[in-house]
Design a protein around this motif. Structure first.
Motif, PDB file in Angstrom:
ATOM      1  N   PHE A 201      38.839  -3.682 -14.321  1.00  0.00           N
ATOM      2  CA  PHE A 201      37.823  -2.802 -14.895  1.00  0.00           C
ATOM      3  C   PHE A 201      37.608  -1.555 -14.031  1.00  0.00           C
TER       4      PHE A 201
ATOM      5  N   SER B 270      31.418 -12.201 -15.678  1.00  0.00           N
ATOM      6  CA  SER B 270      30.344 -12.252 -14.669  1.00  0.00           C
ATOM      7  C   SER B 270      29.383 -13.401 -14.956  1.00  0.00           C
TER       8      SER B 270
ATOM      9  N   TYR C 168      34.355  -7.955 -18.457  1.00  0.00           N
ATOM     10  CA  TYR C 168      33.749  -8.027 -17.125  1.00  0.00           C
ATOM     11  C   TYR C 168      32.346  -8.634 -17.183  1.00  0.00           C
TER      12      TYR C 168
ATOM     13  N   LYS D 137      37.334  -7.940 -12.762  1.00  0.00           N
ATOM     14  CA  LYS D 137      36.539  -6.919 -12.087  1.00  0.00           C
ATOM     15  C   LYS D 137      37.446  -5.808 -11.538  1.00  0.00           C
TER      16      LYS D 137
END
Length: 373
Positions: free
Chosen positions: A175, A155, A151, A172
């Protein structure tokens, strides 16, 4: 003439004397006599209380005729009755306590061992589920760590416009979804631990109930021992109450009253004497020289001085020892000095028909036939 009359008178007197002598000889040969005669009874009984106390009442007088079982005398039993009622109240109260204890014990002990086994089984099963859930959470946390790294990387890549929003959003979502799933599993694990604690509480209660059942069983046994002791004490008091009454042991007459109402007496003190008038007999002391021919069943004529009457009887038994045998100071012949004396034996004679006017203790004379007819 006068001489002739004198000879006739002398002859008559001589004949009468010879006749009387012959009659006496025949009588002496056929009968044994004694004036050592006493009216006796084996039923003369002294009645007493078996416990000490104060006489409440004596219901008879000397000379009264009584039937077997008639109440003759009574001690004051007020204190004993109070003691008895107190013991009965204690016994009833203790019986109620024992019953309550048994009910409580039975209620607690119902399926108690089965419940303990069931709870222990449930705890073991829950331990396995908790252990499995911990491994599951640990595995998911390892996976979450990897997704966390992905993640962060995705990002940066998404900020630098190196990956599409769709890829970033997938990582995302995965997660946060796994993170929520782990949090849910931790709550489930927390709930499972709470369930386990609840089971331990139940187990502790069950174990305490088992101890309480043991305590109640011991308490019940103790109260039962107390109950037995109280019942023994009650039996003892009831026996004392029973012994506070004197009843006629047989049909008879009151020969003597020794005490009066309101007097305090010791146990065994003579209160009344009763005799059975149908059980009279004559006890004769007879020299051993007169025993020849006397056997059981021989006829006897009994003369009682007090009544002036003769009564028919028969020999009941000849007692096996002389009167001197029972002397307090027996003769000492060890020194060699010995004077031969005729010994006297007891002969018991029964009346053929019990007379109404003959009483115990009267004396008289007896003629006993030395032949049986």
């Amino acid at each position: 003439m006068k001489k002739r009359i004198a000879l006739i008178v002398f002859g008559i007197l001589l004949a009468v004397s010879v006749f009387l002598l012959i009659k006496y000889i025949i009588f002496s040969h056929n009968y044994a006599t004694s004036n050592a005669v006493f009216v006796k009874t084996d039923s003369l009984t002294n009645l007493s209380f078996k416990i000490p106390g104060k006489i409440e009442n004596i219901y008879v007088k000397e000379g009264d005729s009584v039937k077997k079982g008639k109440l003759l005398a009574k001690l004051d039993t007020k204190d004993l009755e109070i003691q008895k009622n107190g013991l009965i109240n204690q016994i009833n109260a203790l019986k109620q306590k024992i019953q309550a204890s048994i009910i409580q014990k039975d209620k607690l002990s119902k399926d108690i061992d089965e419940n303990i086994n069931l709870i222990n089984t449930q705890i073991k099963k829950l331990d396995k589920l908790i252990e499995a859930k911990k491994y599951e959470i640990k595995a998911k946390e390892s996976k979450l760590q990897k997704l966390a790294n992905d993640y962060k990387r995705f990002s940066r890549l998404y900020k630098n416009r190196k990956i599409s929003y769709e890829k970033y959003e997938n990582v995302k979502t995965a997660f946060f979804a796994l993170q929520n799933e782990i949090n849910a599993d931790k709550k489930i694990l927390e709930s499972m631990n709470e369930d386990k604690n609840a089971l331990f509480i139940k187990l502790n209660i069950a174990e305490n109930n088992k101890k309480e059942v043991i305590r109640l069983a011991k308490l019940t046994d103790s109260m039962k021992s107390q109950l037995r002791a109280l019942n023994d004490k009650l039996s003892f008091v009831n026996q004392h109450i029973k012994e506070s009454f004197i009843y006629a042991p047989f049909n008879g007459e009151i020969a003597k009253k020794f005490e009066n109402p309101d007097e305090v007496v010791n146990s065994g003190s003579k209160i009344l004497s009763i005799v059975n008038p149908e059980d009279l007999y004559v006890l004769v002391l007879l020299e051993e020289t007169k025993l020849k021919g006397i056997k059981k069943g021989n006829y006897a004529k009994i003369h009682i001085d007090a009544t002036g009457k003769d009564y028919n009887g028969y020999v009941n038994k000849i007692l096996p020892a002389s009167a001197a045998t029972f002397a307090l100071v027996p003769r000492d012949i060890s020194s060699g000095e010995f004077t031969k004396l005729a010994q006297r034996f007891y002969v018991r004679i029964k009346f053929k028909k019990i007379p109404d006017d003959v009483l115990v203790g009267m004396s008289g004379e007896v003629e006993i036939a030395t032949f049986h007819f």
